[in-house]
Design an enzyme around this catalytic site. Structure first.
Site, PDB file in Angstrom:
ATOM      1  CB  SER A 125     -92.761  21.256  18.995  1.00  0.00           C
ATOM      2  OG  SER A 125     -91.833  20.191  18.847  1.00  0.00           O
TER       3      SER A 125
ATOM      4  CG  ASP B 111     -80.364  40.191   1.505  1.00  0.00           C
ATOM      5  OD1 ASP B 111     -79.432  40.229   0.667  1.00  0.00           O
ATOM      6  OD2 ASP B 111     -81.416  40.840   1.377  1.00  0.00           O
TER       7      ASP B 111
ATOM      8  CG  HIS C 114     -68.438  19.700  15.147  1.00  0.00           C
ATOM      9  ND1 HIS C 114     -69.186  20.399  16.076  1.00  0.00           N
ATOM     10  CD2 HIS C 114     -69.309  18.825  14.582  1.00  0.00           C
ATOM     11  CE1 HIS C 114     -70.428  19.965  16.078  1.00  0.00           C
ATOM     12  NE2 HIS C 114     -70.540  19.006  15.179  1.00  0.00           N
TER      13      HIS C 114
END
Length: 450
Positions: A273, A395, A162
């Site tokens: 939003s 992908d 992290h």
């Protein structure tokens, strides 16, 4: 599950640019904030209903070769996080010959169950992830695992430190790996498009308020004095934790929006939003499902600061660049009839403070993390991920993921937000106890139906 092999993959230069033989990257205050937090872990599930030899003979060599090329761009990920005695702060140290571990495994678990939408035990997916090697003195910063579910699917698990990169970086790394894997075998070696090439200049991070010095001091004192350990917090997954993934379609979000507008009664103009509505709805469902008894509940929001700093950073800046804003609500109000409106309003108030600068209040960020809010009777819930990361666009050449899961939220109890598999709306990941998860699922469906 069986471990088939562990490969140590070194960066390869696929273009004319030579890799440095030795280099280091200093941590910024954005990185230091997360120094001892647990690694971030994601799992990408892909359908692969093909014979096992096809995986080992064709796919695995492509994955290894493209990983090496990807690490040529992301070479610091092959290095180590260290805190040298002569340095006032930790650095990422890379030397030619450093590698990233890629574990290849086979699992006899039910792929369709793990990659589906059913609730399941949170720890069931842990075997699909490798671990970082962390000691007091140094830490690896990336570990990868590819797991074959014979005749049904593949998972790719990423574990990242992290303090070295944020969610935007780690998903950008996966997208880069997928991009290069997809283009292997073409006439000329492929290079990454500009929107994926990491930007490493640390001088762009300005620190007029001396946040770095404060965060370093806080870490040294934590477990100190002068605690320079790089060991991360060993947060445990609560027993009998259940994992779930919930989708809000565009029409669901529009329905929530219309509901809020109808209830506003001429109040101030709220920013409605997708992010605000999704978090507000999930927040209210969770407070009810977990029967939270604390007087107040805080929603800790992660804000990508790259475009909000002055001057703005490159979108591909490598390293953490996340700030925090807190939305605070009275629990009884969230439980009330207008709970969703209350959640939307306090989220708006928190985000409104961004106008004062994204770093306003940043001197308190390390205290929030280390000590929590210094007020009694407050429950804090975090958010992780973002639909803007577009994790479902990764992908490798055999289709988009069937599911992407942020595994590490079972330790932090945060919500995870992402884009959705079919491109319609957002997905919200959550881990809680069995009763709460079942209630959350019920409230989630009922809340959208009414």
């Amino acid at each position: 599950m069986k471990i088939v092999e562990v490969f140590n993959v070194a960066p390869a230069s696929g273009s004319n640019e030579l890799l440095p033989s030795k280099t280091s990257l200093p941590l910024t205050f954005f990185d230091l904030l997360w120094l001892r937090l647990p690694p971030v872990q994601r799992i990408f599930f892909y359908e692969f209903p093909h014979p096992t030899p096809l995986f080992y003979d064709t796919l695995l060599p492509k994955l290894k070769q493209s990983l090496s090329l990807t690490l040529g761009y992301f070479y610091p990920l092959s290095g180590y996080l260290i805190w040298p005695l002569h340095s006032h702060k930790p650095i990422i140290d890379y030397t030619s010959g450093d590698t990233v571990s890629l574990t290849v495994a086979e699992s006899d678990a039910d792929f369709n169950h793990l990659a589906g939408t059913d609730l399941y035990e949170a720890t069931k997916s842990h075997h699909l992830l490798s671990h970082l090697t962390i000691s007091h003195e140094q830490a690896t910063v990336l570990a990868l695992q590819v797991t074959l579910f014979p005749n049904s699917g593949i998972s790719i698990g990423i574990t990242s430190h992290h303090a070295v990169m944020d969610g935007k970086n780690s998903t950008s790394f996966i997208k880069s790996w997928a991009y290069l894997c997809n283009r292997l075998g073409e006439d000329s070696p492929s290079s990454l498009p500009p929107e994926l090439v990491p930007f490493y200049d640390r001088k762009v991070i300005k620190d007029p308020c001396e946040l770095e010095a404060k965060y370093i001091s806080d870490w040294l004192k934590h477990g100190g004095p002068n605690n320079r350990s790089l060991m991360v917090w060993d947060l445990q997954v609560p027993e009998e934790s259940i994992r779930g993934l919930f989708q809000l379609s565009r029409s669901d979000i529009e329905k929530l929006k219309q509901f809020v507008v109808s209830k506003q009664k001429g109040k101030k103009n709220l920013h409605l939003s997708t992010f605000v509505l999704s978090v507000a709805f999930a927040w209210v469902c969770r407070v009810k499902a977990e029967e939270i008894k604390n007087k107040r509940v805080v929603m800790a929001l992660n804000i990508d600061c790259r475009t909000r700093l002055e001057p703005p950073l490159s979108p591909t800046y490598f390293g953490n660049c996340v700030g925090g804003k807190l939305a605070i609500a009275e629990t009884r109000e969230l439980l009330g009839e207008d709970g969703l409106i209350v959640a939307v309003e306090v989220l708006n108030e928190a985000l409104e403070t961004l106008k004062d600068g994204v770093l306003k209040g940043a001197e308190n960020w390390s205290s929030w993390l280390l000590e929590g809010l210094v007020t009694d009777d407050v429950k804090t819930i975090g958010t992780a991920g973002s639909p803007r990361f577009e994790v479902y666009s990764s992908d490798f050449g055999w289709g988009r993921p069937k599911k992407v899961e942020m595994a590490s939220i079972d330790r932090t109890a945060a919500f995870c937000l992402s884009d959705s598999k079919n491109g319609d709306g957002v997905e919200i990941g959550l881990v809680s106890n069995k009763a709460a998860m079942e209630t959350f699922a019920s409230l989630f469906v009922k809340g959208l139906a009414s």
